[in-house]
Write a protein that holds these residues in place. Structure first.
Motif, PDB file in Angstrom:
ATOM      1  N   LEU B  71       0.822  -1.220   0.000  1.00  0.00           N
ATOM      2  CA  LEU B  71       0.000   0.000   0.000  1.00  0.00           C
ATOM      3  C   LEU B  71       0.852   1.264   0.000  1.00  0.00           C
ATOM      4  N   GLY B  72       2.111   1.125  -0.378  1.00  0.00           N
ATOM      5  CA  GLY B  72       2.962   2.307  -0.444  1.00  0.00           C
ATOM      6  C   GLY B  72       3.402   2.856   0.895  1.00  0.00           C
ATOM      7  N   VAL B  73       3.424   2.021   1.944  1.00  0.00           N
ATOM      8  CA  VAL B  73       3.755   2.554   3.270  1.00  0.00           C
ATOM      9  C   VAL B  73       5.206   3.007   3.356  1.00  0.00           C
ATOM     10  N   LEU B  74       6.076   2.505   2.461  1.00  0.00           N
ATOM     11  CA  LEU B  74       7.476   2.900   2.543  1.00  0.00           C
ATOM     12  C   LEU B  74       7.760   4.160   1.730  1.00  0.00           C
ATOM     13  N   GLN B  75       6.752   4.712   1.085  1.00  0.00           N
ATOM     14  CA  GLN B  75       6.952   5.891   0.248  1.00  0.00           C
ATOM     15  C   GLN B  75       7.543   7.077   1.030  1.00  0.00           C
ATOM     16  N   PRO B  76       7.019   7.399   2.242  1.00  0.00           N
ATOM     17  CA  PRO B  76       7.614   8.518   2.999  1.00  0.00           C
ATOM     18  C   PRO B  76       9.082   8.271   3.315  1.00  0.00           C
ATOM     19  N   VAL B  77       9.465   7.008   3.596  1.00  0.00           N
ATOM     20  CA  VAL B  77      10.871   6.708   3.875  1.00  0.00           C
ATOM     21  C   VAL B  77      11.693   6.984   2.629  1.00  0.00           C
ATOM     22  N   ALA B  78      11.159   6.578   1.473  1.00  0.00           N
ATOM     23  CA  ALA B  78      11.874   6.822   0.220  1.00  0.00           C
ATOM     24  C   ALA B  78      12.024   8.324  -0.011  1.00  0.00           C
ATOM     25  N   ASP B  79      10.950   9.082   0.262  1.00  0.00           N
ATOM     26  CA  ASP B  79      11.019  10.546   0.121  1.00  0.00           C
ATOM     27  C   ASP B  79      12.121  11.110   0.997  1.00  0.00           C
ATOM     28  N   GLY B  80      12.153  10.647   2.257  1.00  0.00           N
ATOM     29  CA  GLY B  80      13.145  11.155   3.197  1.00  0.00           C
ATOM     30  C   GLY B  80      14.553  10.850   2.728  1.00  0.00           C
ATOM     31  N   LEU B  81      14.778   9.607   2.263  1.00  0.00           N
ATOM     32  CA  LEU B  81      16.113   9.218   1.789  1.00  0.00           C
ATOM     33  C   LEU B  81      16.515  10.065   0.598  1.00  0.00           C
ATOM     34  N   LYS B  82      15.551  10.332  -0.286  1.00  0.00           N
ATOM     35  CA  LYS B  82      15.848  11.166  -1.443  1.00  0.00           C
ATOM     36  C   LYS B  82      16.335  12.542  -0.981  1.00  0.00           C
ATOM     37  N   LEU B  83      15.650  13.097   0.032  1.00  0.00           N
ATOM     38  CA  LEU B  83      16.033  14.434   0.502  1.00  0.00           C
ATOM     39  C   LEU B  83      17.422  14.424   1.121  1.00  0.00           C
ATOM     40  N   VAL B  84      17.788  13.289   1.779  1.00  0.00           N
ATOM     41  CA  VAL B  84      19.122  13.216   2.393  1.00  0.00           C
ATOM     42  C   VAL B  84      20.197  13.302   1.316  1.00  0.00           C
ATOM     43  N   PHE B  85      19.959  12.669   0.159  1.00  0.00           N
ATOM     44  CA  PHE B  85      20.999  12.620  -0.868  1.00  0.00           C
ATOM     45  C   PHE B  85      20.965  13.814  -1.812  1.00  0.00           C
ATOM     46  N   LYS B  86      20.035  14.717  -1.641  1.00  0.00           N
ATOM     47  CA  LYS B  86      19.957  15.871  -2.541  1.00  0.00           C
ATOM     48  C   LYS B  86      21.078  16.859  -2.263  1.00  0.00           C
ATOM     49  N   GLU B  87      21.427  17.631  -3.287  1.00  0.00           N
ATOM     50  CA  GLU B  87      22.459  18.651  -3.094  1.00  0.00           C
ATOM     51  C   GLU B  87      21.901  19.762  -2.226  1.00  0.00           C
ATOM     52  N   ASP B  88      22.738  20.227  -1.305  1.00  0.00           N
ATOM     53  CA  ASP B  88      22.318  21.278  -0.393  1.00  0.00           C
ATOM     54  C   ASP B  88      22.749  22.618  -0.974  1.00  0.00           C
ATOM     55  N   VAL B  89      21.833  23.326  -1.598  1.00  0.00           N
ATOM     56  CA  VAL B  89      22.179  24.548  -2.317  1.00  0.00           C
ATOM     57  C   VAL B  89      22.005  25.753  -1.410  1.00  0.00           C
ATOM     58  N   THR B  90      23.023  26.624  -1.376  1.00  0.00           N
ATOM     59  CA  THR B  90      22.871  27.921  -0.726  1.00  0.00           C
ATOM     60  C   THR B  90      22.870  28.975  -1.836  1.00  0.00           C
ATOM     61  N   PRO B  91      21.790  29.732  -1.957  1.00  0.00           N
ATOM     62  CA  PRO B  91      21.711  30.655  -3.090  1.00  0.00           C
ATOM     63  C   PRO B  91      22.758  31.757  -3.015  1.00  0.00           C
ATOM     64  N   ASN B  92      23.034  32.322  -4.178  1.00  0.00           N
ATOM     65  CA  ASN B  92      24.028  33.379  -4.296  1.00  0.00           C
ATOM     66  C   ASN B  92      23.580  34.610  -3.497  1.00  0.00           C
ATOM     67  N   LYS B  93      24.534  35.302  -2.872  1.00  0.00           N
ATOM     68  CA  LYS B  93      24.265  36.534  -2.118  1.00  0.00           C
ATOM     69  C   LYS B  93      23.265  36.338  -0.991  1.00  0.00           C
ATOM     70  N   SER B  94      23.078  35.110  -0.561  1.00  0.00           N
ATOM     71  CA  SER B  94      22.213  34.923   0.597  1.00  0.00           C
ATOM     72  C   SER B  94      23.076  35.045   1.851  1.00  0.00           C
ATOM     73  N   ASP B  95      22.413  34.931   2.996  1.00  0.00           N
ATOM     74  CA  ASP B  95      23.126  35.053   4.254  1.00  0.00           C
ATOM     75  C   ASP B  95      23.295  33.646   4.818  1.00  0.00           C
ATOM     76  N   PRO B  96      24.489  33.009   4.638  1.00  0.00           N
ATOM     77  CA  PRO B  96      24.584  31.579   4.945  1.00  0.00           C
ATOM     78  C   PRO B  96      24.234  31.220   6.380  1.00  0.00           C
ATOM     79  N   TRP B  97      24.599  32.098   7.348  1.00  0.00           N
ATOM     80  CA  TRP B  97      24.335  31.754   8.758  1.00  0.00           C
ATOM     81  C   TRP B  97      22.844  31.731   9.039  1.00  0.00           C
ATOM     82  N   LEU B  98      22.175  32.831   8.687  1.00  0.00           N
ATOM     83  CA  LEU B  98      20.739  32.888   8.957  1.00  0.00           C
ATOM     84  C   LEU B  98      19.998  31.845   8.135  1.00  0.00           C
TER      85      LEU B  98
END
Lengths: 198, 372
Positions: B71-98
């Motif tokens: 019934l797709g119960v593992l779908q949220p786990v898959a979503d979470g794992l996908k987010l862990v492996f995604k690139e962590d982008v900090t936009p240009n001219k943003s304030d990295p600390w905040l």
């Protein structure tokens, strides 16, 4: 010395250091946004000190009022005002700075004499009942007058804010007379009187 | 007084019998319930995400996730794992600390609020005197995190979303607090345990929802607005603001926002269950039933049964409310920002004040029914 006292001592030290660092940041940093965020940190540390003093209700109220309302409003004001302004250097600047330093040193001296003069003997025999009940009893007996005065003050502030927000009560001339360095860019509004005249 | 199971007491007693000092035993106990609650909160998020996807699919006559697990119960786990492996982008001219601090400030107060959620007589992390007030206070920290992330992203949509989020949460905190105040007035205590105790004894008839129907509605509306759920999801309105304050976020920082919003939803549902739906109470008064059947209250198996039923009842009530929130999401259109603020300040606030006044009057007139 048992575990609970050690934890209390360490958290007191940590909170104190954090609080002084954050407060220095509020005063010394150039960017006003950083100052505002650090001010929230100062308030949080203060509520931590209240927790250490067994004042749980005051600690929660400190977070709710100062962090949740006052600090958010300060941030709001900073983020909504988008005024680029170069400040002209003021003559006799040392006079102002000297006066500020004098006031600060005086305040510090007053507070430290108060700290040194007060006998800090805590009555530990009192059984701690619910702090909320105690605060409520004090509010409606010996601290009734300050409590009511504070509520009247808040009411006055609220009425004033509503009047300021509803520009149609104030004639536009009076509003334009004042210097517009710190006002928001806004389109002029019609007065209530002029609307009904048409 | 001490009916039910005292896990802390028995744990400390067992360890001291092994020869450990009292302090060490207590220090060993402290992290256990905290870890358990954090794990519970995260698992609750996974369940909620699955429920949201399945119910949304059903509302739109789709099937929804079905391949990841039964019934797709593992779908949220898959979503979470996908987010862990995604690139962590900090936009240009943003304030990295905040930019980093923002999501953290949103999540931490929400998780801290689980301190006061009781699943049974002794089944909570700590029974604070200020209980429910602490939740209100902590939930007021989140807008600072939202403002911070909106400001630091260097994006006009983010800034607008952050400002909207802060305005919305400040406006709806007041009716929320007034609705809670009416309940607190009836139970004479801010502690969540006392609030549930006051509703016990008469089964489903004793729950606060019958005595505070208006308060229940106000609280539920305000809680939805605080969680930024539809119809009040203006801060992240897709059509207007791309995704509001989380536009520029990706990877784990986005996951923090995502997890935070779902933990907040589950937490609000739990608090509604505690304040208005009798918390861990079963719809039939169990201890009276046991009394009629002639089973003593101190029987171990009965205590085990009531404790597990209590946990199940709390979670069941909360998830029924979560289900309701998901259904509302697909039933109601989004309100405009002026409608939102009008509803909060011109309708909910006066109604909540009248509700408080009526509760105070009824408490004076019928002290038996309204907790004298």
């Amino acid at each position: 010395m048992n575990l609970a006292e050690d934890v209390q001592l360490i958290s007191f030290g940590l909170l104190g250091v954090l609080m002084i660092a954050a407060a220095l940041g509020v005063v010394l940093l150039d960017q006003i946004v950083y100052s505002a965020f650090l001010l929230g940190g100062v308030f949080l540390c203060m509520s931590g000190l209240y927790v250490l003093l067994n004042a749980d209700f005051v600690a929660a109220a400190q977070i709710l009022v100062y962090v949740g309302a006052v600090n958010v409003l300060i941030l709001f004001a900073i983020m909504l005002v988008n005024k680029q302004e170069t400040f002209k250097p003021v003559g006799n600047r040392w006079l102002r700075q000297g006066a500020t330093a004098l006031v600060c040193v005086g305040l510090f001296a007053l507070l430290s004499t108060m700290v040194l003069a007060t006998p800090w003997v805590v009555d530990t025999t009192v059984v701690l009942t619910s702090t909320v009940v105690q605060i409520g009893k004090h509010f409606f007996s010996d601290y009734l007058l300050p409590f009511e005065l504070a509520s009247v003050l808040l009411l006055m502030a609220m009425v004033g804010a509503i009047i300021l927000a509803r520009r149609d009560f104030i004639p536009e001339k009076m509003a334009t007379d004042t210097q517009d360095a710190l006002t928001l860019p806004e389109r002029p509004r019609e007065l209530t009187g002029t609307v009904s005249d048409r | 007084m001490n009916s039910g199971i005292d896990l802390q007491g028995s744990f400390i007693q067992t360890l001291t019998e092994f020869g450990l000092p009292q302090d060490v035993a207590r220090a060993l106990w402290i992290p256990l319930p905290m870890v358990l609650v954090v794990i519970g909160a995260v698992v609750g998020v996974l369940v909620t995400v699955w429920l949201e996807r399945k119910v949304s699919a059903a509302a739109q006559q789709r099937i929804g996730p079905e391949f990841a697990g039964p019934l797709g119960v593992l779908q949220p786990v898959a979503d979470g794992l996908k987010l862990v492996f995604k690139e962590d982008v900090t936009p240009n001219k943003s304030d990295p600390w905040l930019f980093t601090l923002g999501p953290i400030l949103v999540v931490i107060p929400v998780i801290l609020s689980y301190l006061i959620v009781p699943f049974g007589q002794n089944l909570l992390i700590t029974d604070l005197n200020v209980g429910i007030f602490l939740w209100i206070a902590l939930s007021s920290i989140a807008p600072i995190g939202l403002l911070m992330s909106g400001y630091s992203s260097n994006n006009k949509y983010s800034l607008l979303g952050g400002l909207r989020a802060a305005a919305q949460s400040i406006s709806y905190e007041i009716p929320l607090a007034l609705a809670v105040l009416a309940v607190v007035m009836m139970s004479n205590s801010l502690s969540t345990i006392d609030i549930v105790e006051q509703q016990s004894g008469y089964g489903i008839l004793g729950w606060n929802i019958w005595r505070q129907p208006v308060g229940f509605l106000i609280f539920w509306i305000a809680a939805l607005a605080e969680c930024e759920r539809l119809p009040f999801d203006l801060p992240e309105a897709e059509e207007e603001l791309v995704a509001g304050y989380q536009t520029e976020y990706s990877g784990m920082r986005f996951a923090l926002f995502y997890v935070g919003s779902y933990i907040n939803l589950v937490l609000s549902a739990l608090i509604v269950a505690i304040l208005y739906l009798g918390g861990w109470e079963f719809p039939i008064p169990l201890d009276q039933l046991a009394g009629w059947l002639g089973v003593s209250e101190t029987t171990p198996w009965l205590q085990m049964l009531t404790a597990s039923l209590g946990i199940i009842m709390t979670i069941l009530k909360a998830y029924v409310l979560v289900f309701l929130a998901v259904l509302l999401r697909w039933t109601l259109p989004r309100v405009r920002i002026d409608q939102l603020l009008n509803l909060g300040w011109k309708f909910l606030l006066p109604v909540a004040l009248v509700n408080l006044l009526l509760t105070a009057g009824l408490k004076l007139v019928f002290p038996v029914a309204f907790g004298g």
